[in-house]
Enzyme design. Structure first.
Site, short mmCIF file in Angstrom:
data_model
loop_
_atom_site.label_atom_id
_atom_site.label_comp_id
_atom_site.label_asym_id
_atom_site.label_seq_id
_atom_site.Cartn_x
_atom_site.Cartn_y
_atom_site.Cartn_z
CD GLU A 173 -3.14 -0.94 2.14
OE1 GLU A 173 -3.05 -0.10 3.05
OE2 GLU A 173 -4.12 -1.70 2.03
CD GLU A 292 -3.98 -5.68 3.34
OE1 GLU A 292 -4.79 -4.94 3.93
OE2 GLU A 292 -2.75 -5.50 3.34
CD GLN A 349 -4.35 -8.52 9.71
OE1 GLN A 349 -3.89 -9.08 10.68
NE2 GLN A 349 -3.98 -7.28 9.36
O1 AHR Z 1 -5.31 -5.44 7.38
C1 AHR Z 1 -5.14 -4.25 8.10
C2 AHR Z 1 -4.38 -3.19 7.32
O2 AHR Z 1 -5.19 -2.77 6.24
C3 AHR Z 1 -3.10 -3.59 6.67
O3 AHR Z 1 -2.00 -3.50 7.52
C4 AHR Z 1 -2.95 -2.61 5.54
O4 AHR Z 1 -2.24 -3.12 4.46
C5 AHR Z 1 -4.39 -2.25 5.20
O5 AHR Z 1 -4.58 -0.88 5.12
#
Ligand code: AHR
Length: 508
Positions: A173, A292, A349
């Site tokens: 990111e 993500e 996650q």
């Molecule tokens: O998953 C939480 C956060 O979300 C991660 O660290 C980042 O890559 C995203 O903004």
């Protein structure tokens, strides 16, 4: 009662079901690692300190690939702090999440865990505070044969065989102002290009993921992808996309239709990548790594700047309800619908931090509502993704205008004869009567398919959750699908997700 009519033909396909579509993400953030996957002293910990009860749930979830170690964390991570004897590893301040990182879990420990759990590790390098040299060093440490300093260090740390990690993310990111070492598209493209070139010199078998946009609303979205790919096109196989969803200002209809945003996001990234290919006169297809994605209630998180510095703090431990599970199921449907161009995806996650699995330190681990659509999709999506024709009632949304209430994808495995239909009813208020016709195999029997099972994630109370006290409050239950000849019918209650399994008579 609404209606949805679907026509399915195993001859009309999108692309293969790619196992890496069912990836996840372990970041050194909150309690994902510490008291999540790792908790020495826990009654279920193995000899290396990893929780076997959590590992068992990860296997049941069907995760295939796990991205590590971040996330925002990676942009200030020193990987060498996390290898070697645990007693010698330094405690460090992680600036991304204002946490104390004990480094008791690092690269070797994670790879060992991944191999034992049966998932493929996907590694990210730090292009925030560090760069090319660090990326090359980590790759040498992980993948090179013994005989020079870094792989010999790995051997001294107990790993004679190279870790042989194939998929590497070129940072995280870096388009975001919140990212440590944030860069403009031009700056990132330059660093990613030189890093990718050097990493390929170390190991010609790596697959590289360039950073795409942190979400579709980023002011640089589209330009970022173009600029990055103009420089890195020949050096990377994938470009990333990230997206998190929640009801904005109470707009649940748009939230339930979040798949629409993901769909538009993927289409735009693919168009941009193919534009670059066209300009370069190339037939290469850069793939999307949606590494993500999830439901994340940002509105419940005060922001990292306001955090007190602590070790393994409870961070964004969202408790998910039935609505969230339906959204997660629908996002998986969207990903499958793009199986021709989405090569990988990681739900973010895995444990505790916006996760399908929650744990209590010293206590149990349990499945959140969102666990179920993921686990069933990962288990039953097999073979080839089909392209169904769907006519559905529409739902009006503030964010996307009118959208189909009922969204469908299906997979067909010619080997086993299994045909699985994944369906979501995104209407908050209306049930829908589904009629689905399956074309028979070419030249085959029109009544070829028999129903195996219909599982539903739904509850009369869409805000129902699973908790430590009631971990099985929301679980998949049987639906009412019936097959008559080549026609399947089922009732789809409002806000529900479905997995309908058929199989071809006599194939198995
Ligand atoms: O998953 C939480 C956060 O979300 C991660 O660290 C980042 O890559 C995203 O903004």
């Amino acid at each position: 009662m609404g209606r949805a009519t679907v026509r399915l033909d195993p001859a009309f396909t999108v692309g293969p079901v790619r196992p890496r579509m069912f990836g996840s993400f372990v970041e050194h953030m909150g309690r994902c690692v510490y008291t999540g996957i790792y908790e020495p002293g826990h009654p279920a910990a193995d000899e290396l300190g990893f929780r076997t009860d959590v590992a068992e749930l990860v296997r049941e979830l069907g995760v295939t690939l796990v991205r590590y170690p971040g996330g925002n964390f990676v942009s200030n991570y020193r990987w060498e702090d996390g290898v070697g004897p645990k007693a010698d590893r330094p405690r460090q301040l992680d600036l991304a999440w204002r946490s104390v990182e004990t480094n008791q879990v690092g690269t070797d420990d994670f790879v060992d865990w991944a191999r034992r759990v049966g998932v493929e590790p996907m590694m990210a390098v730090n292009l925030g505070t560090r760069g090319l040299q660090d990326a090359v060093d980590l790759l040498l440490y992980c993948n090179a044969r013994p005989g020079t300093r870094l792989p010999d260090q790995r051997v001294a740390n107990g790993h004679v065989e190279p870790h042989d990690i194939r998929v590497w993310c070129l940072g995280n990111e870096l388009d975001g102002l919140w990212q440590i070492g944030h860069k403009t598209a031009e700056e990132y493209a330059r660093v990613a290009e030189e890093t990718a070139r050097a990493m390929r010199q170390v190991d010609g078998r790596v697959e590289l993921v360039a950073c795409g946009s942190s979400n579709r609303a980023m002011p640089t979205f589209g330009t970022w992808e173009r600029v990055v790919l103009e420089r890195c096109f020949d050096l990377v196989e994938h470009i990333s996309a990230h997206a998190y969803y929640e009801p904005v200002d109470g707009d649940v209809d748009s939230f339930l239709a979040a798949g629409e945003d993901m769909h538009r996001f993927i289409e735009a990234v693919v168009a941009t990548a193919d534009h670059v290919a066209a300009v370069k006169g190339s037939d290469k297809r850069v793939m999307v790594s949606f590494d993500e994605w999830n439901v994340w209630y940002h509105s419940r998180f005060p922001g990292e700047r306001s955090l007190e510095i602590r070790e393994a703090p409870e961070l964004i431990e969202d408790v998910y309800d039935v609505r969230d599970a339906v959204v997660v199921g629908s996002l998986l449907i969207t990903l499958l619908q793009h199986a021709d161009r989405v090569s990988m995806a990681c739900q973010a996650q895995l444990v505790n931090v916006i996760a399908p699995i929650l744990t209590r330190p010293g206590g149990p681990a349990w499945r959140q509502t969102i666990f179920h659509p993921f686990a069933l999709t990962a288990r039953y999506a097999r073979g080839t993704v089909l392209r169904p024709a769907v006519v559905s009632d529409r739902v009006e949304t503030r964010a996307y205008g009118p959208v189909d209430a009922v969204v469908v994808t299906a997979t067909h495995d010619p080997e086993s004869g299994d045909l699985t239909v994944f369906v979501v009813n995104r209407s908050r208020t209306e049930s829908s009567e589904l009629t689905l016709d399956v074309a028979p195999p070419v030249g085959g029997d029109p009544t070829a398919y028999v129903l195996v099972e219909h599982l539903v994630v739904h509850d009369e109370d869409p805000s129902a959750t699973n908790t430590e006290e009631r971990p099985h409050r929301v679980t998949p239950h049987p639906g009412d699908a019936a097959v008559d000849g080549a026609t399947l019918t089922a009732t789809l209650p409002a806000t529900s997700w479905h997995c309908i399994r058929l199989t071809e008579r006599g194939v198995r």
